[in-house]
Write an enzyme that holds these catalytic residues in place. Structure first.
Site, PDB file in Angstrom:
ATOM      1  N   GLU A  34     -25.578  -3.055 -32.165  1.00 23.73           N
ATOM      2  CA  GLU A  34     -24.395  -3.189 -31.541  1.00 23.73           C
ATOM      3  C   GLU A  34     -24.529  -3.568 -29.919  1.00 23.73           C
ATOM      4  OE1 GLU A  34     -21.087  -2.309 -29.759  1.00 23.73           O
ATOM      5  OE2 GLU A  34     -21.271  -1.818 -31.614  1.00 23.73           O
ATOM      6  N   GLN A  50     -16.370  -3.757 -21.870  1.00 21.23           N
ATOM      7  CA  GLN A  50     -14.903  -3.454 -22.240  1.00 21.23           C
ATOM      8  C   GLN A  50     -14.643  -1.991 -21.638  1.00 21.23           C
ATOM      9  OE1 GLN A  50     -15.327  -3.304 -26.869  1.00 21.23           O
ATOM     10  NE2 GLN A  50     -17.433  -2.272 -26.372  1.00 21.23           N
ATOM     11  N   ASP A 110     -26.481  -9.110 -28.789  1.00 25.32           N
ATOM     12  CA  ASP A 110     -25.580  -9.589 -29.485  1.00 25.32           C
ATOM     13  C   ASP A 110     -25.626  -9.865 -31.157  1.00 25.32           C
ATOM     14  OD1 ASP A 110     -23.286 -11.244 -29.868  1.00 25.32           O
ATOM     15  OD2 ASP A 110     -24.172 -12.979 -28.975  1.00 25.32           O
ATOM     16  N   ASP A 134     -19.257  -4.869 -39.412  1.00 29.80           N
ATOM     17  CA  ASP A 134     -17.745  -4.093 -38.830  1.00 29.80           C
ATOM     18  C   ASP A 134     -17.429  -4.782 -37.434  1.00 29.80           C
ATOM     19  OD1 ASP A 134     -15.918  -2.216 -38.273  1.00 29.80           O
ATOM     20  OD2 ASP A 134     -17.150  -0.747 -37.800  1.00 29.80           O
ATOM     21  N   ASP A 147     -19.067   3.127 -33.664  1.00 26.68           N
ATOM     22  CA  ASP A 147     -18.755   4.624 -33.850  1.00 26.68           C
ATOM     23  C   ASP A 147     -19.531   5.483 -34.519  1.00 26.68           C
ATOM     24  OD1 ASP A 147     -18.036   4.056 -36.480  1.00 26.68           O
ATOM     25  OD2 ASP A 147     -16.161   3.033 -35.744  1.00 26.68           O
ATOM     26  N   ASP A 186     -12.264  -7.965 -33.653  1.00 24.87           N
ATOM     27  CA  ASP A 186     -11.248  -8.945 -33.778  1.00 24.87           C
ATOM     28  C   ASP A 186     -11.697 -10.464 -33.605  1.00 24.87           C
ATOM     29  OD1 ASP A 186      -9.079  -7.379 -34.806  1.00 24.87           O
ATOM     30  OD2 ASP A 186      -8.287  -7.146 -32.728  1.00 24.87           O
ATOM     31  N   HIS A 226     -14.706   3.791 -43.587  1.00 26.70           N
ATOM     32  CA  HIS A 226     -16.231   4.120 -43.642  1.00 26.70           C
ATOM     33  C   HIS A 226     -16.699   4.240 -45.096  1.00 26.70           C
ATOM     34  CE1 HIS A 226     -15.629   5.042 -39.114  1.00 26.70           C
ATOM     35  NE2 HIS A 226     -16.071   3.676 -39.145  1.00 26.70           N
TER      36      HIS A 226
END
Length: 414
Positions: free
Chosen positions: A200, A123, A233, A252, A180, A255, A154
């Site tokens: 992540e 991304q 993943d 978390d 994040d 979309d 959070h």
């Protein structure tokens, strides 16, 4: 004070006599001419928004109120038709970031400067300094979090499951996503658990947030021996992990489009249940019952198929649609009551904190569940949506061109 014929510019000497500096005067005429140049495009693109006479030119403040400042700052290669579907992301001059909340409803925030931009394998990542919300993280044009309001999301994702009345013993915790660092920061405020794993997929996101968002991802996270980070993943991770490995899982997720769609499937929720111990719980973000009702229904019914107790609740956020975002908690113990806070444990936890929490306490815990209105409950009564309905929800908000870009980017990454 000076008699000037309509349409004739006053002279510099006349303006200086009135106390106007040359620089301010030049700026006024520059803005005036700019509005004239764009009047035709504005009248064709904003007939329903402005309700103005055909030849009236809207003010800059009014245009910004309607979220269409992008139209005034467009490059020459952009047409009004293209601008109308570019409703999400940084403006071409990178002066502001916008997000489409509903068809015809656009939110925007002014940017002081772009701190960094980088393209990872997954991304486009941007860190910007906004005028009112502090530094913010943007992924593929979508605003993920901002320093001023991120604690609202959070804290509620973390402390509601940790401090519910029948939480039981929590030793091992898993965070899915959360690059994040905000959820990890909140979890590590507890002293009694033993291990925190975070999965992540994009290491560049983590590295970027550690460097440029230290308030959200402080250095103390990586220094804590209980924290373990896995770059892979999440769908693959949960499939290969051992059964009954965790007491709490916090999802978390992004979309449900592109790679993130795998985190909203029945198979994924079944694996989550397999990873939890007998009294375990899972928390997931589930969009908005008003702005993204299909996402709201997908998460709720996906969890309901595997957990005896599933309850939606709300949290505050300034950057997500509507300012109120929905989360869901599911537990394996039928007698669990997530909506009831453990008051004594909460008092002890808050007393140990060096800094006061911004958005969570016992009263907010209860109110978060009570704030689910009848409209949201009616949405849940409709049952789970199809994948076509889920995709159509995003196409309706962001436009066909955005959806084609998303599909193109997903195919290229694959």
């Amino acid at each position: 004070k000076i008699a000037v014929r309509p349409g004739i510019k006053p002279s510099w000497s006349q303006l200086n006599a009135l106390g106007f500096s040359s620089s301010a005067t030049k700026r006024y005429w520059s803005l005036r001419d700019k509005k004239k140049r764009h009047s035709e495009a504005l009248n064709s693109a904003l007939p329903r928004m402005t309700s103005l006479q055909q030849k009236t030119i809207p003010s800059f403040r009014r245009l910004q109120f309607f979220g269409v400042l992008l139209l005034l700052r467009r490059t020459q290669s952009w047409t009004p038709e293209q601008i109308c579907i570019k409703r999400c992301g940084l403006s071409p001059d990178k002066r502001f970031v916008s997000d489409s909340w509903l068809k015809g409803v656009v939110w925007s925030a002014d940017i002081k400067n772009v701190i960094m931009e980088v393209q990872s394998a997954y991304q486009q990542i941007s860190i910007v300094d906004t005028v009112s919300l502090g530094r913010a993280l943007i992924l593929d044009g979508a605003l993920q979090c901002a320093e001023k309001d991120e604690a609202g999301y959070h804290e509620m994702m973390t402390h509601v499951p940790m401090l519910r009345h029948k939480a039981g013993k929590i030793s091992d915790i898993l965070i899915i996503g959360g690059g994040d660092g905000g959820i990890a920061r909140e979890i590590l405020k507890y002293k009694y658990f033993e291990r925190l794993d975070m999965v992540e997929i994009d290491q560049v996101v983590v590295d970027t947030c550690q460097k440029f968002l230290p308030r959200v991802f402080p250095a103390s996270i990586a220094q804590d021996d209980r924290f373990h980070l896995f770059y892979e993943d999440a769908a693959t991770f949960v499939t290969s992990a051992e059964s009954q490995s965790y007491d709490l899982i916090i999802i978390d997720a992004s979309d449900p489009i592109g790679p993130g769609a795998s985190l909203y499937t029945p198979t994924f929720y079944a694996e989550i249940k397999r990873l939890l111990r007998r009294e375990g719980a899972v928390v997931a973000q589930c969009g908005s019952f008003f702005y993204l009702p299909c996402v709201f229904r997908t998460v709720y019914h996906g969890l309901s198929a595997h957990f005896p107790v599933v309850m939606p609740y709300s949290c505050f956020t300034a950057v997500y649609p509507g300012g109120s975002w929905n989360l869901a908690i599911a537990t394996l113990r039928p007698s669990d009551r997530p909506e009831k806070p453990h008051s004594r444990r909460i008092r002890g936890f808050l007393a140990d904190q060096q800094e006061q929490l911004s958005f969570y306490d016992s009263a907010v815990h209860r109110a978060a569940f009570d704030s689910i209105p009848p409209l949201a409950r009616n949405e849940l009564a409709k049952g789970p949506p199809s994948i076509q309905e889920l995709q159509a929800e995003f196409v309706d908000i962001y436009g066909e061109a955005w959806w084609e870009d998303e599909c193109s980017g997903r195919n290229n990454s694959e």
